[in-house]
Design an enzyme around this catalytic site. Structure first.
Site, mmCIF file in Angstrom:
data_model
loop_
_atom_site.group_PDB
_atom_site.id
_atom_site.type_symbol
_atom_site.label_atom_id
_atom_site.label_comp_id
_atom_site.label_asym_id
_atom_site.label_seq_id
_atom_site.Cartn_x
_atom_site.Cartn_y
_atom_site.Cartn_z
ATOM 1 N N SER A 145 48.763 53.542 -8.593
ATOM 2 C CA SER A 145 47.415 53.989 -8.968
ATOM 3 C C SER A 145 47.429 55.493 -9.175
ATOM 4 O O SER A 145 48.231 56.202 -8.546
ATOM 5 C CB SER A 145 46.438 53.663 -7.839
ATOM 6 O OG SER A 145 45.188 54.284 -8.072
ATOM 7 N N TYR A 158 44.712 54.152 1.048
ATOM 8 C CA TYR A 158 45.080 53.501 -0.222
ATOM 9 C C TYR A 158 46.008 54.427 -1.008
ATOM 10 O O TYR A 158 47.052 54.012 -1.525
ATOM 11 C CB TYR A 158 43.801 53.211 -1.018
ATOM 12 C CG TYR A 158 44.010 52.626 -2.397
ATOM 13 C CD1 TYR A 158 44.355 51.286 -2.554
ATOM 14 C CD2 TYR A 158 43.841 53.402 -3.548
ATOM 15 C CE1 TYR A 158 44.533 50.733 -3.825
ATOM 16 C CE2 TYR A 158 44.019 52.864 -4.810
ATOM 17 C CZ TYR A 158 44.352 51.528 -4.943
ATOM 18 O OH TYR A 158 44.526 50.991 -6.203
HETATM 19 P P1 NDP Z 1 41.736 42.236 -8.373
HETATM 20 O O1 NDP Z 1 41.136 42.283 -7.012
HETATM 21 O O2 NDP Z 1 40.861 42.056 -9.558
HETATM 22 O O3 NDP Z 1 42.887 41.130 -8.410
HETATM 23 C C1 NDP Z 1 43.851 41.128 -7.413
HETATM 24 C C2 NDP Z 1 44.754 39.914 -7.562
HETATM 25 O O4 NDP Z 1 45.721 39.958 -6.502
HETATM 26 C C3 NDP Z 1 44.017 38.599 -7.405
HETATM 27 O O5 NDP Z 1 44.701 37.613 -8.137
HETATM 28 C C4 NDP Z 1 44.123 38.353 -5.898
HETATM 29 O O6 NDP Z 1 43.958 36.981 -5.586
HETATM 30 C C5 NDP Z 1 45.536 38.855 -5.625
HETATM 31 N N1 NDP Z 1 45.722 39.304 -4.248
HETATM 32 C C6 NDP Z 1 44.998 40.207 -3.553
HETATM 33 N N2 NDP Z 1 45.466 40.338 -2.307
HETATM 34 C C7 NDP Z 1 46.520 39.496 -2.204
HETATM 35 C C8 NDP Z 1 47.410 39.159 -1.156
HETATM 36 N N3 NDP Z 1 47.315 39.713 0.056
HETATM 37 N N4 NDP Z 1 48.375 38.247 -1.392
HETATM 38 C C9 NDP Z 1 48.479 37.666 -2.603
HETATM 39 N N5 NDP Z 1 47.670 37.935 -3.639
HETATM 40 C C10 NDP Z 1 46.690 38.834 -3.432
HETATM 41 O O7 NDP Z 1 42.548 43.607 -8.462
HETATM 42 P P2 NDP Z 1 43.071 44.467 -9.718
HETATM 43 O O8 NDP Z 1 43.565 43.587 -10.786
HETATM 44 O O9 NDP Z 1 42.046 45.498 -10.026
HETATM 45 O O10 NDP Z 1 44.288 45.226 -9.021
HETATM 46 C C11 NDP Z 1 45.644 44.858 -9.184
HETATM 47 C C12 NDP Z 1 46.511 46.024 -8.747
HETATM 48 O O11 NDP Z 1 46.195 47.158 -9.548
HETATM 49 C C13 NDP Z 1 46.307 46.447 -7.295
HETATM 50 O O12 NDP Z 1 47.548 46.775 -6.729
HETATM 51 C C14 NDP Z 1 45.429 47.677 -7.411
HETATM 52 O O13 NDP Z 1 45.611 48.564 -6.338
HETATM 53 C C15 NDP Z 1 45.938 48.270 -8.716
HETATM 54 N N6 NDP Z 1 44.997 49.179 -9.365
HETATM 55 C C16 NDP Z 1 43.773 48.736 -9.795
HETATM 56 C C17 NDP Z 1 42.901 49.637 -10.394
HETATM 57 C C18 NDP Z 1 41.556 49.227 -10.890
HETATM 58 O O14 NDP Z 1 40.771 50.123 -11.242
HETATM 59 N N7 NDP Z 1 41.217 47.967 -10.984
HETATM 60 C C19 NDP Z 1 43.258 51.044 -10.582
HETATM 61 C C20 NDP Z 1 44.569 51.390 -10.107
HETATM 62 C C21 NDP Z 1 45.385 50.470 -9.524
HETATM 63 P P3 NDP Z 1 43.387 36.509 -4.117
HETATM 64 O O15 NDP Z 1 42.352 37.515 -3.717
HETATM 65 O O16 NDP Z 1 42.839 35.138 -4.356
HETATM 66 O O17 NDP Z 1 44.571 36.498 -3.204
#
Ligand code: NDP
Length: 258
Positions: A145, A158
Site C-alpha cells: 500500500s 497497517y
Molecule cells: P477487500 O476487503 O475488498 O477484499 C479482501 C479479500 O481478501 C476478500 O476476498 C476477503 O475475503 C479476503 N480476505 C480478507 N482477510 C482474509 C484472511 N484473513 N484470509 C483469507 N482471505 C482474506 O480488500 P481490497 O481488495 O481493498 O484489498 C486487497 C489488498 O489490497 C489488501 O492487502 C489491502 O491492504 C490492499 N490495499 C487496498 C487498498 C484499497 O484502497 N482498497 C489500497 C492499498 C492496498 P473474506 O473476507 O471472505 O475472507
C-alpha cells in the site's frame, strides 16, 4: 506472443472473492493461467467459483484464513497437489485495514494486522518457495500500500505491516533471483473495493476520503482492474528483468509536491 502471455502457468492468489484479489484472479485467468484462490467465506467462494466456471476460466478455490499458520500450510499443500508440486505465480493479496490512533491500538489489534497482512505473506512465500523454484519461472507479487511508503494518519500498524512487505520484497528478490523467482510489490492508493466502502459508510470518514481524493492528481479512486493489470504484467516473461521493485499505482499521489 508468449512474452505477453500466462498460457500454461499456474497461480495462487489469496483473497480472490472481492476487490483487488477478484480482479487479479480474472486478469491472470484471462491471460491463460490456471488459478487457485482462497478466502474465509465458503459460501461466497462457491458462488464466485461458479461464475468463473461459466466464463470458462480455470479457477479453483478453498477456504483459508491466511492469518492462521496451519491453514496456510494446508493451503500450500492443496496447491502443491493441484499443480503437481510446481507454481509459477504467488500473489499475496489478502489483507485488512484498521483506523486508530497509535495510542489506541491493542496488543490484539497489532497481532491481527501483522498476522493477516505481513506474517501471512511472508510465510506463504516461504511455503511457496520450493514450488516456485520447481516451476523454473516463478514470480511473487505482494500487494502492499502507499500507506507503507508515506506517513498517513491513523494507520501506523497497517503501515508497518505494508512497510515490512516492501522491505522483504528487496530481500527475497535478491535471495531468490538465482532460483529464477522474481519478487516485486505493488503499492496501491485508494481503490474502489469493499474495504474502502466500509470506511465510506462512516460519515466522518466519508468527508476525509473526499479530501484525500481531491489531493490525488488524477482526482479519483482507482479501480481494481487498474491494479490487476500490473500484476499480470509483472508475471509476464516480458517483465523478466524487473526484480525487487515496489511500484505505486496511485494516480500520482506519492509524487505530488503540491
Ligand atoms: P477487500 O476487503 O475488498 O477484499 C479482501 C479479500 O481478501 C476478500 O476476498 C476477503 O475475503 C479476503 N480476505 C480478507 N482477510 C482474509 C484472511 N484473513 N484470509 C483469507 N482471505 C482474506 O480488500 P481490497 O481488495 O481493498 O484489498 C486487497 C489488498 O489490497 C489488501 O492487502 C489491502 O491492504 C490492499 N490495499 C487496498 C487498498 C484499497 O484502497 N482498497 C489500497 C492499498 C492496498 P473474506 O473476507 O471472505 O475472507
Amino acid at each position: 506472443n508468449r512474452r505477453w502471455s500466462l498460457q500454461g502457468m499456474t497461480a495462487l492468489v489469496t483473497g480472490g472473492t472481492r476487490g483487488i484479489g477478484h480482479a487479479i484472479v480474472e486478469e491472470l485467468a484471462a491471460f491463460g493461467a490456471t488459478v487457485h484462490t482462497c478466502s474465509r467465506n465458503q459460501k461466497e467462494l462457491d458462488e464466485i467459483l461458479q461464475g468463473w466456471k461459466s466464463k470458462g476460466f480455470k479457477v479453483s478455490g478453498s477456504v483459508c484464513d491466511v492469518s492462521s499458520r496451519p491453514q496456510r500450510t494446508q493451503l500450500m499443500d492443496t496447491v502443491s497437489s493441484l499443480f503437481d508440486g510446481k507454481l509459477n505465480i504467488l500473489v499475496n493479496n489478502a489483507g485488512t485495514a484498521m483506523l486508530k490512533r497509535t495510542e489506541e491500538y491493542t496488543v490484539e489489534d497489532v497481532s491481527f494486522i501483522m498476522g493477516t497482512n505481513f506474517e501471512s505473506a511472508y510465510h506463504l512465500s516461504q511455503l511457496g518457495y520450493p514450488l516456485l523454484k520447481a516451476s523454473g519461472r516463478g514470480s511473487i507479487v505482494f500487494i502492499s500500500s502507499v500507506a507503507g511508503v508515506l506517513a498517513l494518519p491513523n494507520v501506523s500498524i497497517y503501515a508497518a505491516s505494508k512497510g515490512a512487505m516492501n522491505q522483504v520484497t528487496r530481500n527475497l528478490a535478491c535471495e531468490w533471483a538465482e532460483d529464477n523467482i522474481r519478487v516485486n510489490t505493488i503499492a496501491p492508493w485508494v481503490i474502489n473495493t469493499s474495504l474502502v466502502g466500509k470506511a465510506r459508510a462512516d460519515p466522518s470518514l466519508e468527508e476525509k476520503q473526499k479530501r484525500t481524493i481531491s489531493r490525488t492528481p488524477i482526482c479519483r479512486m482507482g479501480e481494481p482492474n487498474e491494479v490487476s493489470s500490473l500484476v499480470a504484467f509483472l508475471c509476464f516473461p516480458a517483465a523478466s528483468y524487473i526484480i525487487g521493485q515496489v511500484i505505486c499505482v496511485d494516480g500520482g499521489y506519492s509524487v505530488t509536491g503540491f
